[in-house]
Design a protein around this motif. Structure first.
Motif: not given
Length: 375
Positions: A75-99
């Motif tokens: 998931v880390l690689g996918r997060l990097k790639a998708l975030a690079a194309e996004a204007d805003v990243v909206n995290y949904h809490f709680p999920w400690p691994y997400m932090d």
């Protein structure tokens, strides 16, 4: 404007309150020029990318599940790639691994944290997680709470009042199916014209054991829709209490759920712990003009259900008080109908998906504008 939502589970694989909220945010944003993407984990992630209604879902392989927290190597690689194309990243809490992922991916885009719930059950693990959680929330540009009640009573959120906005969850009634006459007639024949209804997953914080104790000795028909980890235990409790008037119907499809929502006399929602941060199924009852009975736990349930206006609010973990509230609505059908009308009006004023979409889009645009004007 492209928004990337990040959460550990999502539709169509899992169905829950947070998943429904993310879905409504994604769909309601279309009218405001928002293209939504959701990154999530899945035990069976093929296909890895799919369309759900009008938004994109990206799934990474779930490799490990520990203390309700999913872990993934990919998931880390996918997060990097998708975030690079996004204007805003909206995290949904709680999920400690997400932090951890946020910092490991070195996200530089504007970030929003939709704060769905305090961490209630894993108190010992929370002590270990707290430093990371604080660093993560400190780093967020904006935080969103679903009700003023939760903002006022959360020890965590009160530390971030200056950057927390309240945007209530919203539902799109037009997206719900209209059950056929045959479907409605089938349920009416089975349960009659008057019954109390619970809809939800049978989890520890839902308080269904309290509802069963409250139903004892009343004879009021109670219909329980859903399943979950406590189902066997609750069925055994109902049998031990001799509750022949309590009916467990298991999971039903959306047509049957809407039919039951339309037919029932009132919604019973006995959640007794703060893990119940809002109550989507409670809001569905309001949407269909039903009076509600809920408990005061300092969360969004008492923002949806206003005592003596849209229903009755009783102390948590109090079967006697819950039984008295059921008796009040059962013995006073005109009062119950009036409360249901108030509930529907409150839904139309505060809890539509359209309103949530407008407020969320405004939050995103305001955040981007502030980033662009910052020296």
């Amino acid at each position: 404007m492209r928004i990337l939502h990040v959460f550990k589970t999502y539709l169509p694989e899992t169905v829950g309150g947070i998943e429904q909220v993310i879905y409504q945010i994604c769909q309601s944003g279309i009218a405001h020029g928002i293209e939504s993407h959701v990154l999530t984990l899945s035990a069976n992630p093929e296909p890895r990318d799919l369309m759900l209604a009008d938004h994109h879902v990206h799934r990474a392989k779930l490799d490990l599940q520990l203390a309700s927290t999913g872990f993934s190597y990919s998931v880390l690689g996918r997060l990097k790639a998708l975030a690079a194309e996004a204007d805003v990243v909206n995290y949904h809490f709680p999920w400690p691994y997400m932090d951890m992922l946020h910092f490991a991916a070195r996200i530089k885009k504007p970030t929003v944290v939709t704060y769905h719930s305090d961490i209630i059950r894993q108190k010992h693990l929370l002590k270990l997680y707290r430093p990371l959680m604080k660093r993560f929330l400190d780093s967020a540009d904006r935080i969103v709470a679903a009700s003023p009640n939760y903002l006022a009573t959360s020890d965590v959120l009160t530390q971030y009042r200056d950057k927390t906005s309240v945007i209530p969850y919203g539902l799109d009634k037009a997206a719900y199916p209209v059950p056929s006459a045959a479907c409605s007639a089938q349920w009416r024949q089975r349960f009659g014209k008057r019954f109390f209804l619970f809809v939800g997953v049978m989890r520890y914080y839902k308080g269904l054991h309290i509802l069963l104790e409250a139903a004892q000795g009343t004879g009021y028909p109670v219909v329980i829709v859903g399943s979950g980890p406590l189902e066997r235990e609750l069925r055994a409790q109902a049998q031990a209490l001799g509750l022949d008037h309590v009916h467990f119907v298991g999971r039903v499809d959306d047509n049957d759920k809407v039919a039951l929502l339309q037919l029932c006399s009132a919604i019973v929602f006995p959640s007794h712990l703060r893990s119940e941060a809002f109550g989507i199924s409670l809001l569905e009852g309001a949407m269909y003009g039903k009076p509600m009975i809920s408990s005061e736990i300092g969360t969004g349930t008492s923002y949806i259900n206003i005592h003596n206006q849209t229903g009755l609010v009783v102390p948590p973990s109090d079967p006697q008080a819950f039984r008295a509230a059921m008796r009040t609505l059962w013995d006073n059908p005109e009062l119950a109908e009036q409360m249901g009308q108030h509930a529907e009006r409150r839904y139309e004023q505060l809890f539509t998906a359209e309103r949530m979409g407008q407020q969320t889009a405004a939050l995103y645009r305001g955040l981007l504008a502030s980033k662009h004007t910052r020296p």
